[in-house]
Scaffold this motif. Structure first.
Motif, PDB file in Angstrom:
ATOM      1  N   VAL A 180       1.162  -1.090  -0.085  1.00 34.98           N
ATOM      2  CA  VAL A 180      -0.203  -0.186  -0.040  1.00 34.98           C
ATOM      3  C   VAL A 180       0.971   1.148  -0.176  1.00 34.98           C
ATOM      4  O   VAL A 180       0.337   2.291  -0.506  1.00 34.98           O
ATOM      5  CB  VAL A 180      -0.658  -0.081   0.989  1.00 34.98           C
ATOM      6  CG1 VAL A 180      -1.804   1.027   1.484  1.00 34.98           C
ATOM      7  CG2 VAL A 180      -2.132  -1.102   0.952  1.00 34.98           C
ATOM      8  N   LEU A 181       2.068   0.918   0.958  1.00 38.29           N
ATOM      9  CA  LEU A 181       2.883   2.760   0.715  1.00 38.29           C
ATOM     10  C   LEU A 181       3.267   2.628  -0.420  1.00 38.29           C
ATOM     11  O   LEU A 181       3.723   3.606  -0.939  1.00 38.29           O
ATOM     12  CB  LEU A 181       4.143   2.267   2.245  1.00 38.29           C
ATOM     13  CG  LEU A 181       3.657   3.125   3.318  1.00 38.29           C
ATOM     14  CD1 LEU A 181       4.464   2.423   4.938  1.00 38.29           C
ATOM     15  CD2 LEU A 181       2.712   3.756   3.561  1.00 38.29           C
ATOM     16  N   SER A 182       3.808   1.630  -0.622  1.00 38.10           N
ATOM     17  CA  SER A 182       4.595   1.910  -2.228  1.00 38.10           C
ATOM     18  C   SER A 182       4.031   2.356  -3.756  1.00 38.10           C
ATOM     19  O   SER A 182       4.238   2.994  -3.953  1.00 38.10           O
ATOM     20  CB  SER A 182       5.130   0.031  -2.916  1.00 38.10           C
ATOM     21  OG  SER A 182       5.789   0.357  -3.602  1.00 38.10           O
ATOM     22  N   VAL A 183       2.735   1.657  -3.507  1.00 34.74           N
ATOM     23  CA  VAL A 183       1.749   2.332  -4.745  1.00 34.74           C
ATOM     24  C   VAL A 183       1.072   3.855  -4.081  1.00 34.74           C
ATOM     25  O   VAL A 183       1.447   4.388  -5.460  1.00 34.74           O
ATOM     26  CB  VAL A 183       0.368   1.119  -5.132  1.00 34.74           C
ATOM     27  CG1 VAL A 183      -0.762   1.864  -5.841  1.00 34.74           C
ATOM     28  CG2 VAL A 183       0.739   0.034  -4.871  1.00 34.74           C
ATOM     29  N   ALA A 184       1.160   4.159  -2.372  1.00 36.51           N
ATOM     30  CA  ALA A 184       0.758   5.019  -2.615  1.00 36.51           C
ATOM     31  C   ALA A 184       1.858   6.171  -2.920  1.00 36.51           C
ATOM     32  O   ALA A 184       1.276   7.738  -3.536  1.00 36.51           O
ATOM     33  CB  ALA A 184       0.094   5.475  -1.517  1.00 36.51           C
ATOM     34  N   VAL A 185       2.857   6.037  -2.709  1.00 37.78           N
ATOM     35  CA  VAL A 185       4.003   7.007  -2.718  1.00 37.78           C
ATOM     36  C   VAL A 185       4.465   6.985  -3.942  1.00 37.78           C
ATOM     37  O   VAL A 185       4.919   8.282  -4.591  1.00 37.78           O
ATOM     38  CB  VAL A 185       5.132   5.928  -1.900  1.00 37.78           C
ATOM     39  CG1 VAL A 185       6.546   6.778  -1.754  1.00 37.78           C
ATOM     40  CG2 VAL A 185       5.273   6.862  -0.684  1.00 37.78           C
ATOM     41  N   THR A 186       4.074   6.062  -4.938  1.00 40.41           N
ATOM     42  CA  THR A 186       4.863   6.057  -6.439  1.00 40.41           C
ATOM     43  C   THR A 186       3.787   6.728  -7.324  1.00 40.41           C
ATOM     44  O   THR A 186       3.930   7.666  -7.661  1.00 40.41           O
ATOM     45  CB  THR A 186       4.856   4.736  -6.997  1.00 40.41           C
ATOM     46  OG1 THR A 186       5.388   3.537  -6.106  1.00 40.41           O
ATOM     47  CG2 THR A 186       5.220   4.295  -8.749  1.00 40.41           C
ATOM     48  N   LEU A 187       2.569   6.693  -6.800  1.00 38.76           N
ATOM     49  CA  LEU A 187       1.492   7.240  -8.020  1.00 38.76           C
ATOM     50  C   LEU A 187       1.050   8.685  -6.939  1.00 38.76           C
ATOM     51  O   LEU A 187       1.308   9.934  -8.297  1.00 38.76           O
ATOM     52  CB  LEU A 187       0.140   6.674  -7.111  1.00 38.76           C
ATOM     53  CG  LEU A 187       0.020   6.019  -7.730  1.00 38.76           C
ATOM     54  CD1 LEU A 187      -0.892   4.760  -7.965  1.00 38.76           C
ATOM     55  CD2 LEU A 187       0.116   5.523  -9.597  1.00 38.76           C
ATOM     56  N   SER A 188       1.573   9.057  -5.792  1.00 37.46           N
ATOM     57  CA  SER A 188       1.342  10.778  -5.772  1.00 37.46           C
ATOM     58  C   SER A 188       3.282  11.330  -5.627  1.00 37.46           C
ATOM     59  O   SER A 188       3.154  12.416  -5.964  1.00 37.46           O
ATOM     60  CB  SER A 188       1.586  10.693  -3.836  1.00 37.46           C
ATOM     61  OG  SER A 188       2.933  10.231  -3.187  1.00 37.46           O
ATOM     62  N   ALA A 189       4.340  10.965  -6.042  1.00 34.19           N
ATOM     63  CA  ALA A 189       5.582  11.359  -6.176  1.00 34.19           C
ATOM     64  C   ALA A 189       6.241  11.445  -7.663  1.00 34.19           C
ATOM     65  O   ALA A 189       6.686  12.400  -7.790  1.00 34.19           O
ATOM     66  CB  ALA A 189       6.598  10.799  -5.300  1.00 34.19           C
ATOM     67  N   THR A 190       6.063  10.160  -7.821  1.00 38.04           N
ATOM     68  CA  THR A 190       6.386  10.121  -9.489  1.00 38.04           C
ATOM     69  C   THR A 190       6.171  11.588 -10.173  1.00 38.04           C
ATOM     70  O   THR A 190       7.088  11.546 -11.211  1.00 38.04           O
ATOM     71  CB  THR A 190       5.485   8.650 -10.541  1.00 38.04           C
ATOM     72  OG1 THR A 190       6.128   7.430  -9.061  1.00 38.04           O
ATOM     73  CG2 THR A 190       6.075   8.499 -11.815  1.00 38.04           C
ATOM     74  N   LEU A 226      12.016   9.635 -11.658  1.00 44.10           N
ATOM     75  CA  LEU A 226      12.236   7.803 -11.662  1.00 44.10           C
ATOM     76  C   LEU A 226      12.014   8.053 -10.058  1.00 44.10           C
ATOM     77  O   LEU A 226      12.188   6.937  -8.947  1.00 44.10           O
ATOM     78  CB  LEU A 226      13.078   7.535 -12.508  1.00 44.10           C
ATOM     79  CG  LEU A 226      12.555   7.289 -14.004  1.00 44.10           C
ATOM     80  CD1 LEU A 226      14.405   6.877 -14.589  1.00 44.10           C
ATOM     81  CD2 LEU A 226      11.306   6.385 -13.926  1.00 44.10           C
ATOM     82  N   LEU A 227      12.468   9.232  -9.730  1.00 42.46           N
ATOM     83  CA  LEU A 227      12.530   9.435  -8.157  1.00 42.46           C
ATOM     84  C   LEU A 227      11.746   9.023  -7.085  1.00 42.46           C
ATOM     85  O   LEU A 227      11.710   8.732  -6.430  1.00 42.46           O
ATOM     86  CB  LEU A 227      13.164  10.804  -7.704  1.00 42.46           C
ATOM     87  CG  LEU A 227      14.749  11.153  -7.896  1.00 42.46           C
ATOM     88  CD1 LEU A 227      15.003  12.335  -7.229  1.00 42.46           C
ATOM     89  CD2 LEU A 227      15.702   9.817  -6.954  1.00 42.46           C
ATOM     90  N   GLY A 228      10.133   9.171  -7.954  1.00 45.18           N
ATOM     91  CA  GLY A 228       9.583   8.679  -7.178  1.00 45.18           C
ATOM     92  C   GLY A 228       9.036   7.328  -6.696  1.00 45.18           C
ATOM     93  O   GLY A 228       8.994   7.556  -5.383  1.00 45.18           O
ATOM     94  N   PRO A 229       9.149   6.660  -7.718  1.00 48.99           N
ATOM     95  CA  PRO A 229       8.640   4.880  -7.714  1.00 48.99           C
ATOM     96  C   PRO A 229      10.413   3.341  -6.478  1.00 48.99           C
ATOM     97  O   PRO A 229      10.527   3.190  -5.191  1.00 48.99           O
ATOM     98  CB  PRO A 229       8.751   4.607  -8.426  1.00 48.99           C
ATOM     99  CG  PRO A 229       9.878   5.610  -9.168  1.00 48.99           C
ATOM    100  CD  PRO A 229       8.964   6.540  -9.084  1.00 48.99           C
ATOM    101  N   ALA A 230      11.390   4.916  -6.331  1.00 47.43           N
ATOM    102  CA  ALA A 230      13.035   4.143  -6.083  1.00 47.43           C
ATOM    103  C   ALA A 230      12.640   4.648  -4.615  1.00 47.43           C
ATOM    104  O   ALA A 230      12.711   4.150  -3.860  1.00 47.43           O
ATOM    105  CB  ALA A 230      13.900   5.708  -6.505  1.00 47.43           C
ATOM    106  N   SER A 231      12.268   6.245  -4.224  1.00 50.89           N
ATOM    107  CA  SER A 231      11.715   6.274  -3.214  1.00 50.89           C
ATOM    108  C   SER A 231      10.445   5.922  -2.459  1.00 50.89           C
ATOM    109  O   SER A 231      10.824   5.566  -0.623  1.00 50.89           O
ATOM    110  CB  SER A 231      11.456   8.185  -2.806  1.00 50.89           C
ATOM    111  OG  SER A 231      12.213   8.596  -3.719  1.00 50.89           O
ATOM    112  N   ALA A 232       9.706   5.391  -3.290  1.00 54.72           N
ATOM    113  CA  ALA A 232       8.575   5.111  -2.712  1.00 54.72           C
ATOM    114  C   ALA A 232       9.351   2.735  -1.959  1.00 54.72           C
ATOM    115  O   ALA A 232       8.602   2.642  -1.179  1.00 54.72           O
ATOM    116  CB  ALA A 232       8.330   4.192  -3.586  1.00 54.72           C
TER     117      ALA A 232
END
Length: 396
Positions: free
Chosen positions: A342-352, A357-363
């Motif tokens: 859940v955290l991975s998807v949420a951070v990826t969708l909100s940060a990307t 590419l730093l969005g999914p990496a940070s997730a």
């Protein structure tokens, strides 16, 4: 392999290759129903005859399931891939599923050297052969030839296992098939492990599909290349350390003090090995990407460092998961996997959209740090002697 594709083919092909490698992992998880998790844990102190009595009908079920899935998905997949590629990928996924099961069983039966020799054949030897020949023969630089070599490597590894284990009492196992109720019961007992495996794998592989959808195949290829560095290191630690020591930890489950000692030692060894490999890879790759002829890699190289940090945290997450797995704390393991997903998807969708590419990496970093915290807390409570409370709505 990813470097070769990026340099001699193109980034779109690398993106497609990344999606296919994800399918090779995700489809076996989906079809396997989590049964291997139960069989692997039981196989540590199970007789060979009893193990085969469970394994034989399970593999028969897999054969029927794959034939059905390939037949049903063939018309749909032909809209996106050529028919011969669809068949190649379907057969490849099935054989790699069997090879993955074999790797787990051999490690749990305390035959890690043979297991890793097979792993080298199916994950490295064919790549050396293909890249060497394709470097000299440009006509071989196609996805079809690449997949054919991959299938050959997987087939050779499976053949080596069949030859080595030819004296196992397979005929007895298949002659004494347990009825469908026994297999159904095994699948039912594996339900929590199945959900955990689906969730855990999804959190590792879903990001490439999200990147492809949000940023396009070219950046998906860049992300997959960087992700491959971190994943290769994860495979090294897993096959040389975690999978080798896990059987001993499982066998010590009736002696909590010994189990705590073994798990503590594994924490230290995994941390030291991961940090050493991560630092060496970061230095070499960071310099190499600057010198690499494609500017897009150099401009995105900071993403690699973030993913390598995620690799370090992920290894800690896997070690803590072994502690939960050996004590049958499957529901707590599942909750931590759901938390990570859940955290991975949420951070990826909100940060990307803002960070690229730093969005999914940070997730990856954020989600696994949270997962480590949860699993470490569960393990500490167990060794302190206090009961482990399951997440709301779950019971251990």
């Amino acid at each position: 392999m990813t470097l070769f594709i990026a340099h001699f083919l193109d980034l779109e092909t690398l993106g497609i290759y990344g999606l296919m490698t994800g399918a090779v992992v995700l489809v076996p998880i989906f079809i396997g129903q989590g049964v291997l998790g139960t069989l692997g844990r039981n196989s540590v102190d199970q007789s060979l005859a009893d193990l085969l009595a469970d394994l034989a009908p399970y593999w028969a079920f897999l054969t029927v399931a794959y034939l059905a899935v390939i037949a049903m998905s063939f018309p749909l997949m032909c809209q996106y891939l050529l028919p011969h590629l669809v068949l190649l990928v379907g057969i490849l996924i099935f054989i790699e599923h069997l090879n993955g099961d074999i790797l787990v069983i051999l490690n749990h039966r305390q035959r890690p050297e043979f297991a890793n020799r097979l792993l080298v054949i199916r994950t490295a030897a064919w790549i050396v052969c293909y890249t060497g020949l394709a470097y000299c023969i440009p006509g071989m630089r196609t996805l079809t030839v690449l997949l054919t070599f991959w299938l050959a490597g997987a087939g050779v590894a499976l053949a080596c296992f069949v030859w080595d284990c030819r004296n196992w009492p397979w005929h007895v196992a298949y002659a004494q098939f347990r009825d469908t109720k026994a297999l159904a019961c095994l699948i039912e007992r594996s339900r929590t492990l199945y959900l955990n495996e689906m969730t855990n794998t999804g959190s590792q592989y879903l990001d490439r599909y999200l990147v492809g959808a949000m940023l396009g195949l070219e950046l998906a290829g860049v992300y997959f290349l960087f992700w491959s560095f971190a994943n290769a290191l994860s495979n090294v630690i897993s096959t040389s350390l975690l999978q080798v020591q896990q059987p001993a930890i499982i066998m010590s489950r009736h002696n909590p003090e010994e189990q705590r000692r073994l798990l503590g030692a594994l924490r230290v060894e995994a941390a030291v090995a991961s940090l050493a490999l991560g630092l060496v890879t970061a230095c070499l790759a960071y310099v190499g990407l600057v010198l690499y002829p494609r500017p897009i890699f150099s401009s995105q190289r900071f993403v690699l460092l973030v993913l390598l940090l995620g690799f370090l945290v992920r290894m800690a997450y896997e070690v803590e998961g072994i502690g939960l797995y050996t004590r049958h704390e499957d529901r707590n393991t599942l909750f931590s996997a759901l938390l990570v997903l859940v955290l991975s998807v949420a951070v990826t969708l909100s940060a990307t959209p803002f960070l690229g590419l730093l969005g999914p990496a940070s997730a990856v970093v954020v989600s696994y740090v949270t997962g480590v915290w949860w699993r470490l807390d569960r393990n500490k409570k167990a060794y302190a002697g206090s009961p482990i409370r399951s997440p709301p709505g779950m019971s251990s």
